[in-house]
Design an enzyme around this catalytic site. Sequence first.
Site, PDB file in Angstrom:
ATOM      1  N   SER A  33       0.906  -0.790  -0.088  1.00 36.47           N
ATOM      2  CA  SER A  33      -0.106  -0.028  -0.237  1.00 36.47           C
ATOM      3  C   SER A  33       0.838   1.306   0.332  1.00 36.47           C
ATOM      4  O   SER A  33       1.708   1.493   1.250  1.00 36.47           O
ATOM      5  CB  SER A  33      -0.724  -0.107   0.987  1.00 36.47           C
ATOM      6  N   HIS A  64      -3.524   0.664  -4.706  1.00 30.77           N
ATOM      7  CA  HIS A  64      -3.014  -0.616  -5.296  1.00 30.77           C
ATOM      8  C   HIS A  64      -3.313  -0.736  -6.800  1.00 30.77           C
ATOM      9  O   HIS A  64      -4.252  -0.768  -7.747  1.00 30.77           O
ATOM     10  CB  HIS A  64      -3.714  -1.907  -4.884  1.00 30.77           C
ATOM     11  N   HIS A  86      -5.770  -9.313  -0.515  1.00 35.05           N
ATOM     12  CA  HIS A  86      -5.455  -9.704   0.405  1.00 35.05           C
ATOM     13  C   HIS A  86      -6.336 -10.134   1.213  1.00 35.05           C
ATOM     14  O   HIS A  86      -7.562 -10.327   0.390  1.00 35.05           O
ATOM     15  CB  HIS A  86      -5.518  -8.025   1.664  1.00 35.05           C
ATOM     16  N   TYR A  88      -8.882 -10.119   3.093  1.00 33.56           N
ATOM     17  CA  TYR A  88     -10.004  -9.904   3.854  1.00 33.56           C
ATOM     18  C   TYR A  88     -10.372  -9.095   2.106  1.00 33.56           C
ATOM     19  O   TYR A  88     -11.756  -9.224   3.343  1.00 33.56           O
ATOM     20  CB  TYR A  88      -9.337  -8.121   4.381  1.00 33.56           C
ATOM     21  N   GLU A  89     -10.053  -9.332   0.896  1.00 34.84           N
ATOM     22  CA  GLU A  89     -10.898  -8.955   0.527  1.00 34.84           C
ATOM     23  C   GLU A  89     -11.960 -10.447  -0.410  1.00 34.84           C
ATOM     24  O   GLU A  89     -12.510  -9.771  -1.201  1.00 34.84           O
ATOM     25  CB  GLU A  89     -10.025  -8.671  -0.681  1.00 34.84           C
ATOM     26  N   ALA A 116       2.913  -1.376   4.309  1.00 36.30           N
ATOM     27  CA  ALA A 116       2.569  -0.812   4.844  1.00 36.30           C
ATOM     28  C   ALA A 116       2.501  -1.861   5.941  1.00 36.30           C
ATOM     29  O   ALA A 116       1.746  -2.577   6.055  1.00 36.30           O
ATOM     30  CB  ALA A 116       1.437  -0.093   4.648  1.00 36.30           C
ATOM     31  N   MET A 217      -1.833  -6.643   7.259  1.00 34.72           N
ATOM     32  CA  MET A 217      -2.424  -7.101   7.019  1.00 34.72           C
ATOM     33  C   MET A 217      -2.125  -8.124   5.140  1.00 34.72           C
ATOM     34  O   MET A 217      -2.987  -8.914   4.834  1.00 34.72           O
ATOM     35  CB  MET A 217      -3.861  -6.390   6.420  1.00 34.72           C
ATOM     36  N   SER A 218      -0.844  -8.352   4.854  1.00 32.88           N
ATOM     37  CA  SER A 218      -0.404  -8.871   4.439  1.00 32.88           C
ATOM     38  C   SER A 218       0.836 -10.158   4.102  1.00 32.88           C
ATOM     39  O   SER A 218       1.414 -10.140   5.877  1.00 32.88           O
ATOM     40  CB  SER A 218       0.019  -8.159   3.043  1.00 32.88           C
ATOM     41  N   ASN A 241       2.680   4.459  10.619  1.00 35.16           N
ATOM     42  CA  ASN A 241       1.157   4.941  11.299  1.00 35.16           C
ATOM     43  C   ASN A 241       2.740   4.448  12.499  1.00 35.16           C
ATOM     44  O   ASN A 241       2.008   2.683  12.747  1.00 35.16           O
ATOM     45  CB  ASN A 241       0.353   5.001  11.416  1.00 35.16           C
ATOM     46  N   HIS A 253      -6.402   4.670   6.637  1.00 36.72           N
ATOM     47  CA  HIS A 253      -5.784   4.235   5.238  1.00 36.72           C
ATOM     48  C   HIS A 253      -5.166   5.362   4.680  1.00 36.72           C
ATOM     49  O   HIS A 253      -4.132   5.085   4.206  1.00 36.72           O
ATOM     50  CB  HIS A 253      -6.396   4.000   4.539  1.00 36.72           C
TER      51      HIS A 253
HETATM   52  N1  HPA Z   1      -2.565  -1.864  11.221  1.00 37.98           N
HETATM   53  C1  HPA Z   1      -2.636  -2.562  10.928  1.00 37.98           C
HETATM   54  N2  HPA Z   1      -1.945  -2.781   8.988  1.00 37.98           N
HETATM   55  C2  HPA Z   1      -1.236  -1.599   9.279  1.00 37.98           C
HETATM   56  C3  HPA Z   1      -1.487  -1.051   9.490  1.00 37.98           C
HETATM   57  C4  HPA Z   1      -1.672  -0.362  11.308  1.00 37.98           C
HETATM   58  O1  HPA Z   1      -1.915   0.276  12.243  1.00 37.98           O
HETATM   59  N3  HPA Z   1      -0.821  -0.215   9.293  1.00 37.98           N
HETATM   60  C5  HPA Z   1      -0.934  -0.084   7.806  1.00 37.98           C
HETATM   61  N4  HPA Z   1      -1.225  -1.638   8.029  1.00 37.98           N
END
Ligand code: HPA
Length: 278
Positions: A33, A64, A86, A88-89, A116, A217-218, A241, A253
Amino acid sequence: MSEFVTLAMIDEAVAAIRAKTSHQPKIGLILGSGLGDLAESISPADYIHYSEIPHWPVSTIQGHKGRLVIGDLESKPVMIMQGRAHFYEGYPISFIGFPIRVMIRMGVEVLIVTNAAGGVNPDFGPGDVMLIKDHISLMAMGGNNPLRGPNIDEFGERFPDMSRSYDQDLLQKARESAQEKGVKPKEGVYICLAGPSFETPADLQFMRTIGIDAVGMSTVPEVVVARHGGLRVLGISGISNKANLDGSTVTTHEEVLEAGKVLVPKLDAIIRGVIRRI
Ligand code: HPA
């Protein structure tokens, strides 16, 4: 969609890609991402949208591009995924590893995977880069292992070893490449959660307790499939973050995509350095 990937599906995808490129990539790259810009410097390149490849899981997420970019990076033939699907998709977990198996059948030997991630380690902040030393495969422990289903013997054994998931030699090359360009990467343990909701403060306290440095998440399903198939793997997280351990801030996001702008030049320096050294 069937639940499990088959060799026939993978080879159909390989044939579709081979029909559109004459490159013979040895290195595969996945750009997560907000990190896709790295692929823009490949020229000349062959571009293949995921929707043109049979069975390939198409990403629906903003940030993406959803295409393969195949060409030379640092004079080495590479196959870059600009974006990924991902779990979750909604895809069956086995399909999250589909692109990796296509790479393997294309002749790829090294996988460089980026993502990310949220910084769980309190020393990590937005814009930091973390070299992945190991992962916790919580999703797989819970049953969502991408290797679940009939084993495809052409790739590897039923019970593959995961003790050396992240290649020591590639890690060292990444450290050297970072140092050469004045980038000071962190190192740590990554966890993949299913998402798409971000974590609660209690989730994050749990992550910290079990030894996690960065959460996303990947990546983990991809690495499991890569190691099953014998690829050497380098994993890099771009910290977008600070994980919200005390509930005082909100994760979005947009923030993840914004951090990508700071992260891309750092990842670019490390990845190019590693590829030069391979
Ligand atoms: N949590 C989960 N997935 C993420 C995060 C997060 O804080 N930041 C970027 N992808």
